[in-house]
Design an enzyme around this catalytic site. Structure first.
Site, PDB file in Angstrom:
ATOM      1  N   ARG A 350       0.804  -1.223   0.000  1.00  0.00           N
ATOM      2  CA  ARG A 350       0.000   0.000   0.000  1.00  0.00           C
ATOM      3  C   ARG A 350       0.838   1.275   0.000  1.00  0.00           C
ATOM      4  O   ARG A 350       0.437   2.272  -0.567  1.00  0.00           O
ATOM      5  CB  ARG A 350      -0.979  -0.002   1.185  1.00  0.00           C
ATOM      6  CG  ARG A 350      -1.977  -1.173   1.139  1.00  0.00           C
ATOM      7  CD  ARG A 350      -3.121  -1.017   2.128  1.00  0.00           C
ATOM      8  NE  ARG A 350      -3.963   0.103   1.778  1.00  0.00           N
ATOM      9  CZ  ARG A 350      -3.909   1.288   2.323  1.00  0.00           C
ATOM     10  NH1 ARG A 350      -3.081   1.527   3.321  1.00  0.00           N
ATOM     11  NH2 ARG A 350      -4.688   2.277   1.913  1.00  0.00           N
ATOM     12  N   CYS A 381      13.960  -5.886  -4.131  1.00  0.00           N
ATOM     13  CA  CYS A 381      14.873  -5.256  -5.087  1.00  0.00           C
ATOM     14  C   CYS A 381      14.208  -4.089  -5.803  1.00  0.00           C
ATOM     15  O   CYS A 381      14.081  -4.094  -7.027  1.00  0.00           O
ATOM     16  CB  CYS A 381      15.356  -6.292  -6.085  1.00  0.00           C
ATOM     17  SG  CYS A 381      16.202  -7.636  -5.280  1.00  0.00           S
ATOM     18  N   GLU A 382      13.745  -3.123  -5.047  1.00  0.00           N
ATOM     19  CA  GLU A 382      13.125  -1.926  -5.611  1.00  0.00           C
ATOM     20  C   GLU A 382      13.407  -0.783  -4.669  1.00  0.00           C
ATOM     21  O   GLU A 382      13.208  -0.905  -3.458  1.00  0.00           O
ATOM     22  CB  GLU A 382      11.597  -2.063  -5.666  1.00  0.00           C
ATOM     23  CG  GLU A 382      11.142  -3.173  -6.512  1.00  0.00           C
ATOM     24  CD  GLU A 382      10.077  -2.810  -7.523  1.00  0.00           C
ATOM     25  OE1 GLU A 382       9.739  -1.612  -7.688  1.00  0.00           O
ATOM     26  OE2 GLU A 382       9.608  -3.747  -8.146  1.00  0.00           O
TER      27      GLU A 382
HETATM   28  N1  LLP Z   1     -17.825  -3.022  -1.688  1.00  0.00           N
HETATM   29  C1  LLP Z   1     -17.238  -2.973  -2.886  1.00  0.00           C
HETATM   30  C2  LLP Z   1     -18.020  -3.251  -4.081  1.00  0.00           C
HETATM   31  C3  LLP Z   1     -15.879  -2.661  -2.987  1.00  0.00           C
HETATM   32  O1  LLP Z   1     -15.304  -2.619  -4.183  1.00  0.00           O
HETATM   33  C4  LLP Z   1     -15.125  -2.433  -1.810  1.00  0.00           C
HETATM   34  C5  LLP Z   1     -13.701  -2.122  -1.880  1.00  0.00           C
HETATM   35  C6  LLP Z   1     -15.780  -2.504  -0.582  1.00  0.00           C
HETATM   36  C7  LLP Z   1     -17.128  -2.797  -0.557  1.00  0.00           C
HETATM   37  C8  LLP Z   1     -15.067  -2.289   0.726  1.00  0.00           C
HETATM   38  O2  LLP Z   1     -14.573  -1.007   0.852  1.00  0.00           O
HETATM   39  P1  LLP Z   1     -13.873  -0.535   2.225  1.00  0.00           P
HETATM   40  O3  LLP Z   1     -14.940  -0.490   3.292  1.00  0.00           O
HETATM   41  O4  LLP Z   1     -12.813  -1.495   2.544  1.00  0.00           O
HETATM   42  O5  LLP Z   1     -13.353   0.812   1.920  1.00  0.00           O
HETATM   43  N2  LLP Z   1      -6.715  -1.748  -2.035  1.00  0.00           N
HETATM   44  C9  LLP Z   1      -7.214  -0.451  -1.614  1.00  0.00           C
HETATM   45  C10 LLP Z   1      -8.691  -0.476  -1.336  1.00  0.00           C
HETATM   46  C11 LLP Z   1      -9.521  -0.954  -2.507  1.00  0.00           C
HETATM   47  C12 LLP Z   1     -10.975  -1.041  -2.179  1.00  0.00           C
HETATM   48  C13 LLP Z   1     -11.675  -1.873  -3.190  1.00  0.00           C
HETATM   49  N3  LLP Z   1     -13.069  -2.029  -2.979  1.00  0.00           N
HETATM   50  C14 LLP Z   1      -6.411  -0.001  -0.400  1.00  0.00           C
HETATM   51  O6  LLP Z   1      -5.539  -0.732   0.026  1.00  0.00           O
HETATM   52  O7  LLP Z   1      -6.621   1.088   0.105  1.00  0.00           O
END
Ligand code: LLP
Length: 451
Positions: A350, A381-382
């Site tokens: 992240r 290695c970055e």
């Molecule tokens: N519902 C849907 C359709 C989603 O696409 C997501 C997250 C959630 C619920 C849950 O969202 P949350 O409550 O966790 O914000 N990898 C990124 C976050 C990507 C979120 C993708 N979708 C990060 O590490 O910040």
């Protein structure tokens, strides 16, 4: 990719661990200068289990899950909470999700397979994804999932055909892109108009597609869904999205004579990654969502729907930490101090991906003030491989155990084997007991798929 230049004028914040506030898991405490979580000494745990190590505070997980349900049911009785499993997924967390009475959001066949293996009731599972394959859709139908969230007209044709072949009528939602710009990083903003997700509202496309869904004999349109993004602090974005969705329901009622009785507002509530972060609380999120639904239903004259929310991060991020061992120290005068840990972008992408910020401490000096500014860099290695950039920490020595907070969401699920790094074990701690719920990968695991 290299790191952004260090701000050499930064001063360490002098905070001790317990002064990090909302970043800490619920049961974090300091005893004899050691960080304890769930009554377990993180320094001893790291020595027993090795590092890098993901640790989750079970009481914290359960607390947030039950707070979500209680807050939503108090603000709006006809509501359910789904856990967005992409944030963090293994059988142990699903066990807790099930016990706490949440439903589950899976994206694609792999997450569904894990849910089935964990014995999670499939009628409480919603299936998401902007490009679910025919095989994944078939698996979802065969598993008897509660809802499939249609993301496109092409997918409607597939689901209708596959359900027909099976002689079933599948309950579906339509995912709508409400055109709301949530105040967050652009990579995790999903509700705005230029999006690969969902049916666009532009030129009434989504509205006209409702007719196609209603005409498909093997699906039953029961609800609408939207998700405007992630790590959102400003609740007004949710209010705006509710307004758009309820107006949409009103137009559907007027044109098609159909009352849509379920509305899923997605996830997205932000959490504290930094000690000074002040995200909205679960209770504030629930109240805001409930009030918006009631207000706009009255305004547009539609029946109040059953509502769902799908939090991921705000259920698990602050319950999780990552422990590392400090292996190398390098001070580049006037540039920065590198503290190299035995993990990095393979267990937490992240920071490299979103310039995410984290708080870190030395778990074996947890009661001391953080007197140094360092970059916690990984072993990959970055040049851009770092977990904490220019962060305050206690004076580091070789062999210290570094603890990074707030890593419970989107770290293990986005982890990789880059540089042949075996993925860390996952340990749940509670009442002085530690249980390994996912074992560390071995070198044999790295070779397991090669023929
Ligand atoms: N519902 C849907 C359709 C989603 O696409 C997501 C997250 C959630 C619920 C849950 O969202 P949350 O409550 O966790 O914000 N990898 C990124 C976050 C990507 C979120 C993708 N979708 C990060 O590490 O910040």
């Amino acid at each position: 990719m290299s790191l952004p230049p260090s701000n050499t004028s930064l001063q360490a914040d002098g905070r001790t661990t317990m002064e990090l506030g909302a970043v800490l898991p619920k049961t974090a405490e300091v005893r004899d200068d050691h960080l304890f979580i769930g009554g377990v000494d993180m320094v001893e745990l790291a020595r027993e289990q090795g590092t890098a190590l993901y640790v989750f505070d079970e009481a914290d997980l359960r607390d947030r899950m039950s707070r979500y349900i209680t807050a939503f049911r108090a603000a709006y009785p006809e509501s359910d909470v789904l856990y967005a499993s992409k944030a963090f997924l293994n059988k142990a967390v699903l066990q807790i999700v099930g016990e706490e009475g949440l439903c589950l959001d899976v994206s694609g066949g792999g997450e569904l397979a894990i849910a089935q293996a964990a014995g999670f009731p499939t009628n409480r599972v919603f299936v998401h994804g902007n490009n679910k394959t025919e095989q994944e859709l078939a698996e979802a139908l065969d598993a008897g999932v509660g809802r499939i969230v249609l993301d496109s007209r092409i997918e409607l044709e597939r689901v209708n055909r596959l359900a027909g072949e099976r002689g079933i009528v599948q309950d579906v939602f339509m995912r709508i892109t409400p055109g709301v710009e949530a105040d967050t990083h652009e990579y995790i903003r999903t509700g705005c108009e230029d999006s690969k997700f969902g049916f666009t509202m532009r030129e009434d496309f989504a509205f006209n597609c409702v007719e196609d869904v209603l005409a498909a004999p093997n699906v039953r349109l029961v609800g609408m869904h939207c998700h405007i993004g992630s790590q959102i602090f400003a609740l007004h974005s949710f209010d705006e999205a509710v307004a758009v969705m309820i107006e949409f329901l009103a137009r559907i009622k007027e044109r098609y004579g159909l009352e849509i009785l379920e509305l899923d507002m997605g996830g997205g509530l932000g959490i504290a990654y930094r000690a000074e972060d002040e995200p909205s609380t679960i209770e504030e999120f629930a109240t805001c969502t409930a009030q918006a639904v009631v207000k706009y239903c009255e305004q547009y004259g539609v029946k109040k729907p059953h509502i769902y929310v799908e939090p991921g991060r705000s259920l698990v991020a602050n319950a999780g930490v990552t422990l590392y061992t400090v292996g190398i120290l390098k001070t580049l005068p006037g540039i920065r101090k590198y503290v190299a840990i035995d993990g990095g972008m393979s267990d937490n992408i992240r920071t490299a991906l979103y310039h995410a910020e984290y708080e870190a401490v030395i778990a074996n000096k947890a009661g001391q003030p953080r007197t140094e500014i360092v970059t916690l860099c990984g072993k990959h290695c970055e040049s851009g491989d770092a977990v904490v950039l220019d962060g305050s920490i206690q004076h580091p020595d070789l062999g210290d155990i570094a603890c990074v907070f707030g890593t419970g969401a989107y770290c293990s699920t986005m982890s990789s084997n880059y540089n042949g790094q075996p993925r860390p074990a996952i340990v749940f701690v509670k009442d002085g007991e530690a249980r390994v719920v996912t074992r560390r990968e071995t070198y044999a695991d790295l070779l397991a798929r090669d023929l």
